[in-house]
Enzyme design. Structure first.
Site, short mmCIF file in Angstrom:
data_model
loop_
_atom_site.label_atom_id
_atom_site.label_comp_id
_atom_site.label_asym_id
_atom_site.label_seq_id
_atom_site.Cartn_x
_atom_site.Cartn_y
_atom_site.Cartn_z
N TYR A 1 0.80 -1.23 0.00
CA TYR A 1 0.00 0.00 0.00
C TYR A 1 0.84 1.28 0.00
CZ TYR A 1 0.92 -0.58 5.03
OH TYR A 1 1.51 -0.77 6.25
N SER B 1 7.19 1.25 12.38
CA SER B 1 5.93 0.87 11.72
C SER B 1 5.60 -0.59 11.99
CB SER B 1 6.03 1.11 10.21
OG SER B 1 6.31 2.47 9.94
N CYS C 1 4.06 19.47 0.65
CA CYS C 1 3.60 18.55 1.68
C CYS C 1 4.09 17.15 1.34
CB CYS C 1 2.07 18.57 1.76
SG CYS C 1 1.33 17.31 2.82
N ASP C 2 4.24 16.33 2.35
CA ASP C 2 4.66 14.95 2.15
C ASP C 2 3.69 14.19 1.26
OD1 ASP C 2 6.24 12.62 2.62
OD2 ASP C 2 4.79 11.97 4.12
N CYS D 1 -7.38 15.55 5.76
CA CYS D 1 -6.32 15.91 4.80
C CYS D 1 -6.89 16.17 3.41
CB CYS D 1 -5.29 14.78 4.73
SG CYS D 1 -3.87 15.19 3.68
#
Length: 462
Positions: A35, A136, A298-299, A353
């Protein structure tokens, strides 16, 4: 929302700080998580070595420290997988920080990693330099390995757990980042309790996977109007958060911190910022730095249309104060559809977002967040407990008092339900019969499968 408007030289705002996520190895990673949208960004730099040069890292550290007008400076590393750069690279970073640090300033270093490359040497370095490490982990092995796979399609759980235990062995500050996807979204308690009880986690982030695809099913994170079958469903995500919240608010307030819940407390308390950009009214103070010095708005907007410039040519302090970046940040608020502006939980959600705003409202207006239904149900679900929490904090009492209050209410309601007739109105006051409300037989939760076939690694995008 586009950052294309405005010239690069017009200073129109002056934030005290900007949070920069630096990608020293770009999108390169030793894993192939199915993903991971960021792996696709490799295609932006064909033929590149994806290694941050000494010139770029020197400019990043020097400019970041210089532009901050706050006593604390954040230096953050992400990827891809930043540990691919090796410990030696980060020792150079520490030397650069010492050279450029101003009197009275403190520097907070953080790094986000998959944990698979951590060693004793790494952890000794991280502990010595007081790094905060995000690692993670998507839950117990069957859930984690569903999508977090290596380049050959093998699960990564065992290597990640080895890295986590090394962090704990060396006393490195760390938190857990967990993605909520179509698989993990069905197991909120299994994941939360695993993190709390097995990993001894006291800070957890839950990140929803929303993977946009084109009509053919190919990744299209800037324009797709559909989502992949890995993406969490909106209602599924809302139920996931609500289930974890009910466990947390009755058992773990003050001992476990969940980023989404902490942001919610801030918004219910009416604070200027939630501490989490997706739940703030505007954005633009969080930018992404690629390995070659390219700075993006932005990321989640690492795309040619949102490239602000290169820090080896124009300093960060000049790139982030332009009309172009200011308009990018204000568009989060200004582009909300009327459906959101009239919503009773807008103060908590803020439209989340902008990258996820690609569906239409019930009356056909574009710009609704894909996760809207889930967030709406979640924020309404937590309203009363949040009010209790905020009242406790404002009165100077410990926030964990909410646990005693809610558990006492639960016990009282359970006793009343036992005494009520099945066809009587439910004692909760919801208006339904007891047998259809709190007197209904509890539906068994899904049992976590003992094994899930790992997905194929994410294919390389050309």
């Amino acid at each position: 929302m586009s950052a294309a408007a405005g010239s690069a030289g017009d200073k129109v705002w002056s934030p005290e700080f900007v949070h920069i996520l630096a990608k020293p190895a770009g999108a390169i990673c030793n894993l192939g998580c199915a993903y991971c949208y960021y792996l696709d960004k490799e295609a932006l730099y064909p033929g590149d070595r994806f290694r941050m040069s000494d010139d770029v890292v020197e400019a990043y550290i020097r400019q970041t420290i210089a532009m901050h007008r706050t006593p604390e400076v954040s230096i953050a590393w992400q990827g891809g997988e930043p540990t691919l750069m090796g410990v030696g690279f980060f020792r150079k970073v520490m030397a650069l920080e010492k050279q450029n640090q101003r009197p009275g300033q403190s520097i907070l270093n953080s790094i986000q990693t998959n944990g698979t490359l951590l060693t004793d040497e790494w952890c000794e370095f991280l502990a010595e330099n007081d790094f905060l490490v995000g690692i993670s982990i998507d839950g117990p092995q069957p859930l984690h390995d569903a999508y977090r796979v290596d380049k050959r399609g093998g699960g990564s759980f065992d290597k990640v757990m080895k890295g986590l235990r090394l962090l704990q062995k060396h006393g490195v500050k760390h938190n857990i980042l967990t993605t909520v996807n179509r698989v993990t979204g069905d197991y909120p308690l299994e994941i939360y309790r695993f993190h709390r009880d097995e990993l001894n986690a006291d800070w957890i982030q839950f990140i929803p996977i929303v993977e946009r695809v084109d009509p053919s099913g190919h990744p299209d994170d800037m324009g797709g109007e559909n989502v992949s079958d890995r993406s969490v469903r909106a209602e599924q995500f809302g139920e996931f958060l609500a289930t974890v919240f009910d466990e947390w608010v009755r058992n773990d307030v003050g001992s476990v911190f969940v980023q989404t819940f902490e942001a919610a407390v801030a918004n219910w308390a009416g604070m200027p910022s939630s501490g989490l950009c997706v739940f703030d009214e505007t954005c633009g103070r969080g930018v992404a730095l690629e390995h070659n010095g390219d700075l993006y708005s932005c990321d989640h907007y690492v795309d040619p249309g949102f490239r602000l410039g290169n820090i080896t040519e124009t300093p960060i302090g000049e790139l982030v104060v332009t009309e172009r970046q200011h308009e990018f940040g204000m568009a989060k608020r200004d582009s909300l559809p009327d459906y959101c502006r009239n919503c009773d939980v807008l103060f908590a959600c803020r439209g989340e977002c902008p990258k996820n705003r690609f569906i239409t409202t019930p009356d056909g207006e574009p710009g609704l967040n894909y996760l809207c239904a889930g967030y709406m149900s979640f924020f309404r679900h937590i309203d009363r407990p949040m009010r209790l929490l905020v009242d406790l904090i404002r009165s100077g009492r410990p926030a964990d008092g909410v646990m005693r209050m809610l558990n006492a209410e639960d016990a009282s309601l359970a006793a009343a339900v036992r005494d009520a007739g099945r066809n009587d109105p439910c004692p909760c006051g919801g208006g339904r019969k007891t047998k259809h409300c709190h007197g209904a037989a509890r539906q068994a939760r899904n049992e976590m499968p003992l094994s899930i076939e790992p997905s194929a690694p994410r294919p390389r995008v050309v």
